[in-house]
Design a protein around this motif. Structure first.
Motif, mmCIF file in Angstrom:
data_model
loop_
_atom_site.group_PDB
_atom_site.id
_atom_site.type_symbol
_atom_site.label_atom_id
_atom_site.label_comp_id
_atom_site.label_asym_id
_atom_site.label_seq_id
_atom_site.Cartn_x
_atom_site.Cartn_y
_atom_site.Cartn_z
ATOM 1 N N THR A 156 -3.883 -0.261 -5.260
ATOM 2 C CA THR A 156 -3.292 -0.913 -4.090
ATOM 3 C C THR A 156 -4.273 -1.880 -3.421
ATOM 4 O O THR A 156 -5.488 -1.760 -3.577
ATOM 5 C CB THR A 156 -2.857 0.137 -3.060
ATOM 6 O OG1 THR A 156 -4.007 0.836 -2.582
ATOM 7 C CG2 THR A 156 -1.881 1.131 -3.677
ATOM 8 N N PRO A 157 -3.742 -2.837 -2.648
ATOM 9 C CA PRO A 157 -4.618 -3.812 -2.002
ATOM 10 C C PRO A 157 -5.688 -3.200 -1.108
ATOM 11 O O PRO A 157 -6.838 -3.639 -1.120
ATOM 12 C CB PRO A 157 -3.642 -4.670 -1.189
ATOM 13 C CG PRO A 157 -2.348 -4.575 -1.930
ATOM 14 C CD PRO A 157 -2.310 -3.175 -2.470
ATOM 15 N N LYS A 158 -5.335 -2.192 -0.303
ATOM 16 C CA LYS A 158 -6.324 -1.620 0.615
ATOM 17 C C LYS A 158 -7.452 -0.935 -0.141
ATOM 18 O O LYS A 158 -8.632 -1.101 0.215
ATOM 19 C CB LYS A 158 -5.640 -0.617 1.558
ATOM 20 C CG LYS A 158 -6.568 -0.017 2.606
ATOM 21 C CD LYS A 158 -7.102 -1.061 3.558
ATOM 22 C CE LYS A 158 -6.041 -1.597 4.483
ATOM 23 N NZ LYS A 158 -6.573 -2.572 5.464
ATOM 24 N N VAL A 159 -7.135 -0.176 -1.179
ATOM 25 C CA VAL A 159 -8.180 0.485 -1.969
ATOM 26 C C VAL A 159 -9.060 -0.573 -2.638
ATOM 27 O O VAL A 159 -10.297 -0.467 -2.637
ATOM 28 C CB VAL A 159 -7.562 1.428 -3.021
ATOM 29 C CG1 VAL A 159 -8.652 2.010 -3.925
ATOM 30 C CG2 VAL A 159 -6.793 2.561 -2.341
ATOM 31 N N HIS A 160 -8.436 -1.595 -3.191
ATOM 32 C CA HIS A 160 -9.173 -2.680 -3.838
ATOM 33 C C HIS A 160 -10.121 -3.356 -2.837
ATOM 34 O O HIS A 160 -11.315 -3.545 -3.108
ATOM 35 C CB HIS A 160 -8.165 -3.689 -4.390
ATOM 36 C CG HIS A 160 -8.765 -4.888 -5.036
ATOM 37 N ND1 HIS A 160 -9.163 -5.999 -4.323
ATOM 38 C CD2 HIS A 160 -9.026 -5.169 -6.325
ATOM 39 C CE1 HIS A 160 -9.652 -6.911 -5.145
ATOM 40 N NE2 HIS A 160 -9.567 -6.429 -6.363
ATOM 41 N N ASP A 161 -9.602 -3.715 -1.667
ATOM 42 C CA ASP A 161 -10.408 -4.426 -0.677
ATOM 43 C C ASP A 161 -11.554 -3.562 -0.156
ATOM 44 O O ASP A 161 -12.686 -4.051 -0.002
ATOM 45 C CB ASP A 161 -9.534 -4.878 0.493
ATOM 46 C CG ASP A 161 -8.570 -5.986 0.104
ATOM 47 O OD1 ASP A 161 -8.766 -6.606 -0.964
ATOM 48 O OD2 ASP A 161 -7.613 -6.239 0.863
ATOM 49 N N LEU A 183 -12.702 13.002 -5.695
ATOM 50 C CA LEU A 183 -11.514 12.481 -5.022
ATOM 51 C C LEU A 183 -10.997 11.231 -5.719
ATOM 52 O O LEU A 183 -9.793 11.058 -5.890
ATOM 53 C CB LEU A 183 -11.842 12.172 -3.558
ATOM 54 C CG LEU A 183 -12.053 13.383 -2.647
ATOM 55 C CD1 LEU A 183 -12.570 12.943 -1.295
ATOM 56 C CD2 LEU A 183 -10.757 14.178 -2.492
ATOM 57 N N TRP A 184 -11.905 10.365 -6.131
ATOM 58 C CA TRP A 184 -11.469 9.151 -6.824
ATOM 59 C C TRP A 184 -10.786 9.505 -8.140
ATOM 60 O O TRP A 184 -9.711 8.984 -8.461
ATOM 61 C CB TRP A 184 -12.656 8.225 -7.074
ATOM 62 C CG TRP A 184 -12.211 6.926 -7.670
ATOM 63 C CD1 TRP A 184 -11.964 6.661 -9.000
ATOM 64 C CD2 TRP A 184 -11.900 5.718 -6.974
ATOM 65 N NE1 TRP A 184 -11.527 5.370 -9.163
ATOM 66 C CE2 TRP A 184 -11.472 4.773 -7.940
ATOM 67 C CE3 TRP A 184 -11.941 5.350 -5.627
ATOM 68 C CZ2 TRP A 184 -11.099 3.479 -7.583
ATOM 69 C CZ3 TRP A 184 -11.564 4.057 -5.277
ATOM 70 C CH2 TRP A 184 -11.150 3.141 -6.265
ATOM 71 N N SER A 232 -4.068 7.021 -3.140
ATOM 72 C CA SER A 232 -4.738 6.001 -2.339
ATOM 73 C C SER A 232 -5.502 6.587 -1.161
ATOM 74 O O SER A 232 -6.622 6.166 -0.869
ATOM 75 C CB SER A 232 -3.726 4.976 -1.837
ATOM 76 O OG SER A 232 -3.220 4.210 -2.906
ATOM 77 N N ALA A 233 -4.915 7.540 -0.441
ATOM 78 C CA ALA A 233 -5.613 8.122 0.709
ATOM 79 C C ALA A 233 -6.903 8.796 0.268
ATOM 80 O O ALA A 233 -7.951 8.653 0.910
ATOM 81 C CB ALA A 233 -4.705 9.107 1.438
ATOM 82 N N ALA A 234 -6.832 9.542 -0.836
ATOM 83 C CA ALA A 234 -8.030 10.218 -1.340
ATOM 84 C C ALA A 234 -9.080 9.209 -1.779
ATOM 85 O O ALA A 234 -10.287 9.399 -1.561
ATOM 86 C CB ALA A 234 -7.660 11.138 -2.499
ATOM 87 N N ARG A 235 -8.652 8.113 -2.373
ATOM 88 C CA ARG A 235 -9.616 7.103 -2.826
ATOM 89 C C ARG A 235 -10.223 6.349 -1.644
ATOM 90 O O ARG A 235 -11.410 5.993 -1.677
ATOM 91 C CB ARG A 235 -8.947 6.166 -3.829
ATOM 92 C CG ARG A 235 -8.779 6.854 -5.183
ATOM 93 C CD ARG A 235 -8.168 5.975 -6.241
ATOM 94 N NE ARG A 235 -8.326 6.596 -7.555
ATOM 95 C CZ ARG A 235 -7.784 6.153 -8.672
ATOM 96 N NH1 ARG A 235 -7.022 5.066 -8.651
ATOM 97 N NH2 ARG A 235 -7.992 6.778 -9.824
ATOM 98 N N ASP A 286 0.842 -1.199 0.000
ATOM 99 C CA ASP A 286 0.000 0.000 0.000
ATOM 100 C C ASP A 286 0.877 1.248 0.000
ATOM 101 O O ASP A 286 2.073 1.179 0.270
ATOM 102 C CB ASP A 286 -0.940 -0.006 1.208
ATOM 103 C CG ASP A 286 -2.011 -1.071 1.095
ATOM 104 O OD1 ASP A 286 -2.714 -1.082 0.062
ATOM 105 O OD2 ASP A 286 -2.151 -1.902 2.017
ATOM 106 N N ASP A 287 0.256 2.393 -0.272
ATOM 107 C CA ASP A 287 1.063 3.610 -0.346
ATOM 108 C C ASP A 287 0.379 4.815 0.288
ATOM 109 O O ASP A 287 0.693 5.957 -0.045
ATOM 110 C CB ASP A 287 1.441 3.921 -1.803
ATOM 111 C CG ASP A 287 0.228 4.152 -2.704
ATOM 112 O OD1 ASP A 287 -0.913 4.162 -2.197
ATOM 113 O OD2 ASP A 287 0.424 4.311 -3.923
#
Length: 223
Positions: free
Chosen positions: A92-97, A57-58, A63-66, A31-32
């Motif tokens: 990234t994995p966190k955004v995807h999940d 935002l998306w 990643s934080a904004a998404r 993640d980033d």
């Protein structure tokens, strides 16, 4: 709720929350984002639901904004093709999940997307199809070919790319946990493939190795 906040103001607030130590930890997991997730959730609560801001935002990336966009969006207002595009650019994995768990699962397009993604040639996209299938296994199994899913898992999981392998392993465990008639087969597949058998598991946590995971959840259900 702050209905008047702009995308630039939201990004400035995210920047103010950025912490290099958080970033260093997240980078080890692919993640980033550099924002503590508890603080991110607090910011989302302060902003409130705002679909237009979420889309801005998306679209702006990051990643934080998404992640913030996911928390303030209105899942049922996204179109099917829009969600498909978002998943493919999640990164990234966190955004995807989070996108799958917090948005797609609540969408009226969830089942259509599950079917479309399940056999997608991109293993990351396919992992989302498997995640939605696992949701069905747990909550609405009627109509699913559970034996067929076990056949696929047995044939593919050992050599699947990491994210797809994790998703298939979760499906395997849920089939074993929820279906006593298929439990022995699910455990046998897990024992045969040995996927995640050596995964480091902290004390007090349940191993993701399917036979161990199944046994522990069944034990808890019997208490």
């Amino acid at each position: 709720m702050n209905a008047q906040i702009t995308a630039d103001e939201a990004r400035a607030r995210l920047d103010a929350l950025a912490d290099p130590k958080i970033l260093a930890v997240n980078e080890r997991h692919g993640d980033d984002h550099a924002v503590n997730l508890t603080k991110l959730r607090a910011l989302a609560k302060d902003i409130g639901a705002d679909q237009e801001l979420a889309r801005e935002l998306w679209a702006g990336g990051g990643s934080a904004a998404r992640l913030l966009a996911i928390l303030i969006c209105k899942p049922r207002e996204f179109g099917r093709d829009e969600l498909d595009a978002m998943l493919r650019e999640a990164g990234t994995p966190k955004v995807h999940d989070w996108l799958v768990s917090y948005v797609v699962k609540k969408s009226k397009h969830a089942e259509e997307l599950r079917l479309a993604w399940f056999a997608d040639p991109d293993p990351v996209v396919a992992s989302a199809g498997w995640a939605l299938t696992t949701e069905r296994i747990a909550k609405k199994p009627d109509g699913l070919d559970l034996d067929g899913l076990l056949d696929t898992i047995e044939a593919e999981m050992r050599d699947a790319p990491e994210r797809l392998q994790w998703a298939q392993n979760h499906a395997l465990a849920e089939i074993g946990i929820r279906n006593p008639g298929l439990r022995d087969r699910a455990v046998a597949i897990g024992e045969k493939l040995q996927v995640l058998a050596d995964y480091p598991t902290p004390p007090g946590c349940t191993s993701p190795f399917a036979p161990t995971w199944i046994a522990e959840m069944v034990r808890r259900q019997a208490e």
